[in-house]
Design an enzyme around this catalytic site. Sequence first.
Site, mmCIF file in Angstrom:
data_model
loop_
_atom_site.group_PDB
_atom_site.id
_atom_site.type_symbol
_atom_site.label_atom_id
_atom_site.label_comp_id
_atom_site.label_asym_id
_atom_site.label_seq_id
_atom_site.Cartn_x
_atom_site.Cartn_y
_atom_site.Cartn_z
ATOM 1 N N ARG A 1 2.140 -12.116 -0.809
ATOM 2 C CA ARG A 1 0.740 -12.420 -0.510
ATOM 3 C C ARG A 1 0.255 -13.696 -1.184
ATOM 4 O O ARG A 1 0.789 -14.131 -2.193
ATOM 5 C CB ARG A 1 -0.147 -11.261 -0.991
ATOM 6 C CG ARG A 1 0.116 -9.930 -0.287
ATOM 7 C CD ARG A 1 -0.574 -9.857 1.037
ATOM 8 N NE ARG A 1 -0.272 -8.640 1.794
ATOM 9 C CZ ARG A 1 -1.078 -8.138 2.727
ATOM 10 N NH1 ARG A 1 -2.216 -8.735 3.010
ATOM 11 N NH2 ARG A 1 -0.727 -7.047 3.394
ATOM 12 N N TYR B 1 -1.034 -3.575 -7.491
ATOM 13 C CA TYR B 1 -0.821 -4.516 -6.390
ATOM 14 C C TYR B 1 -1.791 -4.307 -5.232
ATOM 15 O O TYR B 1 -2.047 -3.167 -4.813
ATOM 16 C CB TYR B 1 0.604 -4.378 -5.865
ATOM 17 C CG TYR B 1 1.033 -5.524 -4.965
ATOM 18 C CD1 TYR B 1 1.139 -6.817 -5.464
ATOM 19 C CD2 TYR B 1 1.329 -5.327 -3.629
ATOM 20 C CE1 TYR B 1 1.528 -7.870 -4.663
ATOM 21 C CE2 TYR B 1 1.725 -6.372 -2.809
ATOM 22 C CZ TYR B 1 1.822 -7.645 -3.331
ATOM 23 O OH TYR B 1 2.210 -8.689 -2.536
ATOM 24 N N SER C 1 -2.534 -4.451 9.886
ATOM 25 C CA SER C 1 -2.148 -5.459 8.900
ATOM 26 C C SER C 1 -0.879 -6.182 9.334
ATOM 27 O O SER C 1 0.030 -5.585 9.912
ATOM 28 C CB SER C 1 -1.926 -4.803 7.542
ATOM 29 O OG SER C 1 -3.133 -4.266 7.049
ATOM 30 N N ALA C 2 -0.830 -7.480 9.056
ATOM 31 C CA ALA C 2 0.327 -8.337 9.335
ATOM 32 C C ALA C 2 0.599 -8.491 10.829
ATOM 33 O O ALA C 2 1.718 -8.744 11.228
ATOM 34 C CB ALA C 2 1.575 -7.823 8.622
ATOM 35 N N CYS C 3 -0.452 -8.362 11.642
ATOM 36 C CA CYS C 3 -0.305 -8.549 13.092
ATOM 37 C C CYS C 3 -1.081 -9.764 13.598
ATOM 38 O O CYS C 3 -1.398 -9.840 14.787
ATOM 39 C CB CYS C 3 -0.759 -7.296 13.832
ATOM 40 S SG CYS C 3 0.409 -5.920 13.758
ATOM 41 N N ARG D 1 0.841 -1.193 0.000
ATOM 42 C CA ARG D 1 0.000 0.000 0.000
ATOM 43 C C ARG D 1 0.879 1.248 0.000
ATOM 44 O O ARG D 1 1.925 1.285 0.637
ATOM 45 C CB ARG D 1 -0.887 0.043 1.245
ATOM 46 C CG ARG D 1 -1.965 -1.005 1.305
ATOM 47 C CD ARG D 1 -3.002 -0.635 2.372
ATOM 48 N NE ARG D 1 -2.395 -0.146 3.591
ATOM 49 C CZ ARG D 1 -2.033 -0.886 4.633
ATOM 50 N NH1 ARG D 1 -2.183 -2.190 4.563
ATOM 51 N NH2 ARG D 1 -1.525 -0.343 5.709
ATOM 52 N N HIS E 1 -12.052 -2.869 10.138
ATOM 53 C CA HIS E 1 -10.876 -3.668 9.785
ATOM 54 C C HIS E 1 -10.758 -4.791 10.822
ATOM 55 O O HIS E 1 -9.904 -4.752 11.702
ATOM 56 C CB HIS E 1 -9.654 -2.750 9.794
ATOM 57 C CG HIS E 1 -8.398 -3.376 9.302
ATOM 58 N ND1 HIS E 1 -7.155 -2.971 9.732
ATOM 59 C CD2 HIS E 1 -8.178 -4.376 8.418
ATOM 60 C CE1 HIS E 1 -6.227 -3.686 9.138
ATOM 61 N NE2 HIS E 1 -6.816 -4.541 8.333
ATOM 62 N N LYS F 1 -9.673 -2.602 0.609
ATOM 63 C CA LYS F 1 -9.581 -1.492 1.563
ATOM 64 C C LYS F 1 -10.334 -0.248 1.071
ATOM 65 O O LYS F 1 -10.954 0.465 1.857
ATOM 66 C CB LYS F 1 -8.124 -1.129 1.830
ATOM 67 C CG LYS F 1 -7.226 -2.294 2.228
ATOM 68 C CD LYS F 1 -7.648 -2.976 3.508
ATOM 69 C CE LYS F 1 -6.557 -3.942 3.983
ATOM 70 N NZ LYS F 1 -6.956 -4.734 5.145
ATOM 71 N N GLY G 1 -4.199 -3.795 -2.121
ATOM 72 C CA GLY G 1 -5.268 -2.861 -1.841
ATOM 73 C C GLY G 1 -5.239 -1.608 -2.678
ATOM 74 O O GLY G 1 -6.219 -0.861 -2.725
ATOM 75 N N ASP H 1 -10.394 -10.318 7.764
ATOM 76 C CA ASP H 1 -9.854 -8.973 7.557
ATOM 77 C C ASP H 1 -10.856 -7.850 7.729
ATOM 78 O O ASP H 1 -10.510 -6.793 8.239
ATOM 79 C CB ASP H 1 -9.235 -8.883 6.159
ATOM 80 C CG ASP H 1 -8.367 -7.652 5.965
ATOM 81 O OD1 ASP H 1 -7.604 -7.308 6.893
ATOM 82 O OD2 ASP H 1 -8.447 -7.024 4.895
#
Length: 601
Positions: free
Chosen positions: A383, A215, A266-268, A75, A244, A224, A217, A291
Amino acid sequence: MAFVNPPTKHQRLIRWVDEMARLCEPDSVHWFDGSPAERELLCKQLVDAGTFVALDPAKRPGSFWARSDPGDVARVEDRTFICSEREEDAGPTNNWQEPAAMRSRLESLFRGCMHGRTMYVVPFSMGPLGSRLSYIGVEITDSPYVAVSMGTMTRAGQPALDVLGDDGDFVPCMHAVGAPLAPGEADVPWPCNNHEKWIVHFPATREIWSFGSGYGGNALLGKKCFALRIASVIARDVGWLAEHMLILKLTSPAGRARYLAAAFPSACGKTNLAMLIPTIPGWKVETIGDDIAWMKIGADGRLHAINPEFGFFGVAPGTNETTNPNAMRTLDRNTVFTNTALTADDDVWWEDLADEPPAVLTDWLGRRWTPETGTPAAHPNSRFCVPAAQCPSIAPEWEDPAGVPISAFLFGGRRATTVPLVFESRSWRHGVLIAATMGSEKTAAADGGLGQLRRDPFAMLPFCGYNMADYFAHWLTMPERTAPSQLPTIYGVNWFRKDADGRFLWPGFGENSRVLEWIFRRLDGEAGGADTPIGVVPRPEDLQLDGLDVPGDALAAALRVDVDEWRRELPSIHDDFSKYGARLPDAVREELDALEERLAR
């Protein structure tokens, strides 16, 4: 430019597509129908173009590997704009430009931008077809990669057009990679425009325009852009929540089920939690979504949630048989992997997939890679894009058009210090403060600043389509819309607290079921806890610890509320809130004042 026999009688849609075709001047227009034959044809075109590499059909049937341009990997928050009529309505956390000026700029960029390309018209439903919680969008794109991905991530094609009918409302989503082709010019495997990237939202007219990126979002505009930025504005105006959040179903050994929604940056770990396999015997977790959650108050006065997406667009690195076996089973087929590494036998690989990497790989940049190379083989934001229905843990009701009733909200980020493993809010208002003050170490899902701590209220900082202070105020109106007792209870969580040597205090992953089990029993009034200045925190004896291999001092440290640490936290909270000025709701200020008073005792 005219096109022949559009598969709809919706005149506004037809006029818009015709207008965009005349602006962008593609070589042809293709109306996406969503059929398996169409996917097969588009994937073959992508293989022929060098964008896709077909993976070994014996290992991963229907699956492909792609690698993006190195400048188009995540993003681009600094190129993302909310063009509300007034700058103050976008707020201090969003980029803003005057709408008319932005439209002029975009029209200039899009003029002729699809020369040499096909324009794909992708109608799609966010949410189950025909649900009162769902909305229709139409994405125009010149990227077959995006068209294929939208076919996975949304209910796309003719079924969405059928729901739209002849006069239904839809959100127009305009996308171009920004790389027109001159006559005879050869294309590249990943066309994009690294000099001009714009991801633009017009809240007043519910429009999305994206230029230059192919690519994630930035380009899959149902995700998003629509499902959060535009949907959050619609939700504010109509009186619901677009968040979210993952959604999971938690079932006790007695067979009683509750539904929880959880917000993490994101990514947590959202996907890992959504697909969690409990370590406590008899408990079961099933997946509704990983998500995004859309929630409206039902006839019973409770918030009912749907997952508006149809697939998972998850982060590959860190996903493995230990962290998320359900995800690994989901990826067995019909998956597009982007920016992972490629093995010599046409399979995919990424860091932490296994203890030992293969001897030779093709890395995400297309170069030969060995363990001695010294750089990651897969991009940290690589991804997978896969149908949600393939997930072994998917709940039977994940497509229920009525949604599922939410009992609890969880809010958390990556915090090495201060925030305990779990704590329960004292009230809805206090819960809004907990969510509004969330902080997390930045991840690879956004450009720049990896590892820095930033406030990410409600995990919506990059995704709220209007002034974040007004977003807080919207959450504060929910008790006016239903009986407060019907609203979910709000919890803070932190799986990532570390000791002085940098080791995680809590094992996480499947052991997080012990936290969910405590929350379940708290909701039933059956679990104890200690009242602290920040809320109710479980004592070790309040948790189900049978079989847990964690030293007692580590568990105590994971649960500790250090008043001095929290006092040191207050200035950064005040500093973050100061940017909202008088727009910050009084209730949030009052809850922060009350927290300070409790910490001062």
